[in-house]
Design a protein around this motif. Sequence first.
Motif, short mmCIF file in Angstrom:
data_model
loop_
_atom_site.label_atom_id
_atom_site.label_comp_id
_atom_site.label_asym_id
_atom_site.label_seq_id
_atom_site.Cartn_x
_atom_site.Cartn_y
_atom_site.Cartn_z
N ILE A 16 0.82 -1.19 -0.25
CA ILE A 16 -0.24 0.09 -0.11
C ILE A 16 0.80 1.44 0.26
N THR A 17 1.97 0.84 0.37
CA THR A 17 3.16 2.36 0.91
C THR A 17 3.52 2.89 -0.39
N GLU A 18 4.04 1.66 -1.04
CA GLU A 18 4.93 1.33 -2.33
C GLU A 18 3.67 2.81 -2.97
N VAL A 19 2.18 2.21 -3.86
CA VAL A 19 1.29 1.89 -4.70
C VAL A 19 1.06 4.12 -3.95
N HIS A 20 0.65 3.83 -3.17
CA HIS A 20 0.49 5.70 -2.82
C HIS A 20 1.66 6.75 -3.13
N ARG A 21 2.89 5.71 -2.61
CA ARG A 21 3.66 6.79 -2.74
C ARG A 21 3.87 6.96 -4.53
N GLU A 22 3.90 5.84 -5.29
CA GLU A 22 4.01 6.28 -7.28
C GLU A 22 3.11 6.57 -7.41
N MET A 23 2.07 6.63 -6.80
CA MET A 23 0.62 7.73 -6.97
C MET A 23 1.12 8.47 -7.05
N THR A 24 1.42 9.49 -6.04
CA THR A 24 0.85 10.80 -5.25
C THR A 24 2.38 11.80 -5.70
N THR A 25 4.10 10.74 -5.66
CA THR A 25 4.77 11.78 -5.64
C THR A 25 5.22 12.33 -7.10
N LYS A 26 5.90 13.95 -7.18
CA LYS A 26 5.65 14.46 -8.32
C LYS A 26 3.86 14.14 -9.04
N ALA A 27 2.67 14.45 -8.52
CA ALA A 27 1.35 13.87 -9.21
C ALA A 27 1.29 12.49 -10.27
N GLY A 28 2.43 11.35 -9.53
CA GLY A 28 2.17 10.49 -10.83
C GLY A 28 3.06 10.94 -12.05
N GLN A 29 3.77 11.63 -12.32
CA GLN A 29 3.88 12.32 -13.60
C GLN A 29 5.32 11.57 -13.61
N LYS A 30 5.86 10.96 -13.32
CA LYS A 30 6.88 10.07 -12.90
C LYS A 30 6.69 9.21 -14.46
N CYS A 31 7.99 8.75 -15.31
CA CYS A 31 7.92 7.64 -15.20
C CYS A 31 7.72 5.90 -14.77
N THR A 32 8.35 6.50 -13.99
CA THR A 32 8.03 4.90 -13.29
C THR A 32 6.84 4.64 -12.01
N ALA A 33 6.18 5.88 -12.25
CA ALA A 33 4.84 5.75 -11.63
C ALA A 33 4.36 4.07 -11.96
N ILE A 34 3.54 3.55 -11.21
CA ILE A 34 2.65 2.67 -10.83
C ILE A 34 1.32 3.08 -11.71
N ARG A 35 0.93 2.47 -12.83
CA ARG A 35 -0.64 2.23 -13.58
C ARG A 35 -1.26 1.30 -13.23
N ARG A 36 -1.01 0.16 -13.04
CA ARG A 36 -1.34 -1.13 -12.69
C ARG A 36 -1.54 -1.52 -11.47
N ILE A 37 -2.27 -2.59 -11.03
CA ILE A 37 -1.89 -3.10 -9.69
C ILE A 37 -2.43 -4.57 -9.60
N MET A 38 -2.07 -5.10 -9.79
CA MET A 38 -2.80 -6.63 -9.30
C MET A 38 -2.33 -7.15 -8.17
N VAL A 39 -3.84 -7.44 -7.78
CA VAL A 39 -4.09 -7.80 -7.20
C VAL A 39 -4.47 -9.92 -6.22
N PRO A 40 -4.54 -10.70 -5.81
CA PRO A 40 -5.59 -11.75 -5.53
C PRO A 40 -6.85 -11.19 -5.79
N GLU A 41 -7.61 -12.25 -6.52
CA GLU A 41 -9.02 -12.03 -5.77
C GLU A 41 -9.88 -11.67 -4.91
N ALA A 42 -9.08 -12.45 -3.87
CA ALA A 42 -9.41 -12.15 -2.23
C ALA A 42 -9.45 -11.33 -1.65
N HIS A 43 -8.41 -10.49 -1.70
CA HIS A 43 -7.78 -9.44 -1.55
C HIS A 43 -7.79 -8.08 -2.37
N VAL A 44 -8.76 -8.07 -3.42
CA VAL A 44 -9.09 -6.89 -4.31
C VAL A 44 -9.92 -5.82 -3.08
#
Length: 508
Positions: free
Chosen positions: A108-136
Amino acid sequence: LAGVPSLVKPASDTGYLAQAVVRLIAESGILPPGALQLIMGATGDLLDCLDAQDTVGFTGSAATAMTLRSRPSLLQNAVRFTAEQDSLNGSVLGPDVMPGSKEFDLFITEVHREMTTKAGQKCTAIRRIMVPEAHVQAVTAALSERLAATKIGHPAQRDTQMGALVSLAQREDVRGKLQLLARDCDVVFGDAQQCMVSGADAKEGAFMSPVLLNCPDPDAAKTLHEIEAFGPVSTVMAYRDLPHAIALLNKGGGSLVASVITHDPQVARQVVLGAGAFHGRLYFNDRISQAESTGHGAPLPHMVHGGPGRAGGSEELGGLRGVKHFMQRSAIQGSPDMLAAITGIWVTGAEEHAGPAHPFTRSFDALQIGETLHTAAREVTLADIEHFAEFTGDRFYAHMDAEAARANPFFPDRVAHGYLLLSFAAGLFVEPSPGPVLANTGLTALSFQKPVVAGDCIFVQLTVKRKTRRTAAYGEVRWHVALRNQDRDLVAEYELLTMNSYGETKGA
């Protein structure tokens, strides 16, 4: 460092920042005049002036990269073109990770950081989040809670966690991309049209709320795996099992980085085997490495920062690898003497010549490439082998048991220790008196070619292979050391490294 001047053309929206940085670099004097030049605004016909000795490096969108790399002048002159493009980077929550665990919180910390750092305007930002069905549901709730608590505001305020996008035009572009993503996704958090901002005007400042999407059918979705909203936008999608997660990860068509939060090494191995070819960097993290990790979006200079396919097929050029990239590579073919003369490095088979005195008495400058010392021979006795075994404790059967040694296909009888031979070699070629040799800093590329048994004689061939200046007081000398037996067969060889002073030579 490679002797190549660089002309930098920043994007118009961020040009003010680039010129400020370049101005600081120029004023510091750390680079020679002209090594770094900045072009603001249009470049005119600059790209049409390039030839095969030039190179173009680009960082940005795939569309702009395509426009540049397809320019006729670049194609006709085979100008080297490298592109590090924005990509649909993904992050996978491992199937072994449960809500409430340290890895879950880290994810959760990693995804939140990548979405908000530089307002998500960075080439390495996380665009797609893959989660087990049970934990969506658990991931969506945790991310929404973290995003809701994110303070959006003027970057000068100490409590601001996310600032504005780079421009109003960029905000409109993100909003437009969100409309396209809405074909496959539902909004589960955020409103692209309005947000609460502290200390600044939300509209004039190009501020935008983080937007979290959910894709109910990632296998059938198209826009999700093809369109990037270059802002604080990311999409959660469910996977059935790890092979399904890998397949979804690879549907992005090539990315700069994919991250996996898992505490199971076998999960990490399976992802590498299944997804390695689609991503420039695979980043794994768990409770063990999280304290020292740089994070999903922060590659170190010596790492590859690029990727295949959508990511551009090349990389940003950091560290020594970047310097070598700008250098022309040519193969040189010729005799050993010709190669030694061209490179300044002695190679096996090149001419040897004797110096006027022992090489250890000659200064760095006096030594010549190819200068060679052939030592006297020394007989290796059974007493030597047994004494070395007793002295060191190395009683390996090949040195101590004749019958066992002869049963080994590598040994004709009891053989001398390899390190005993190295010690004897040093005793044969070393000049013990003080002189230009200041220190032995190591040996490399050691290999043993033929066993030595009691009664064999060995001698050393010591050749100056390469010289490199290191400081104002001394330089490094690389010596080729060859041990041969009484039949002149090669027994062992290695490179010896010494530091030699530039001072006057004794006895020359």
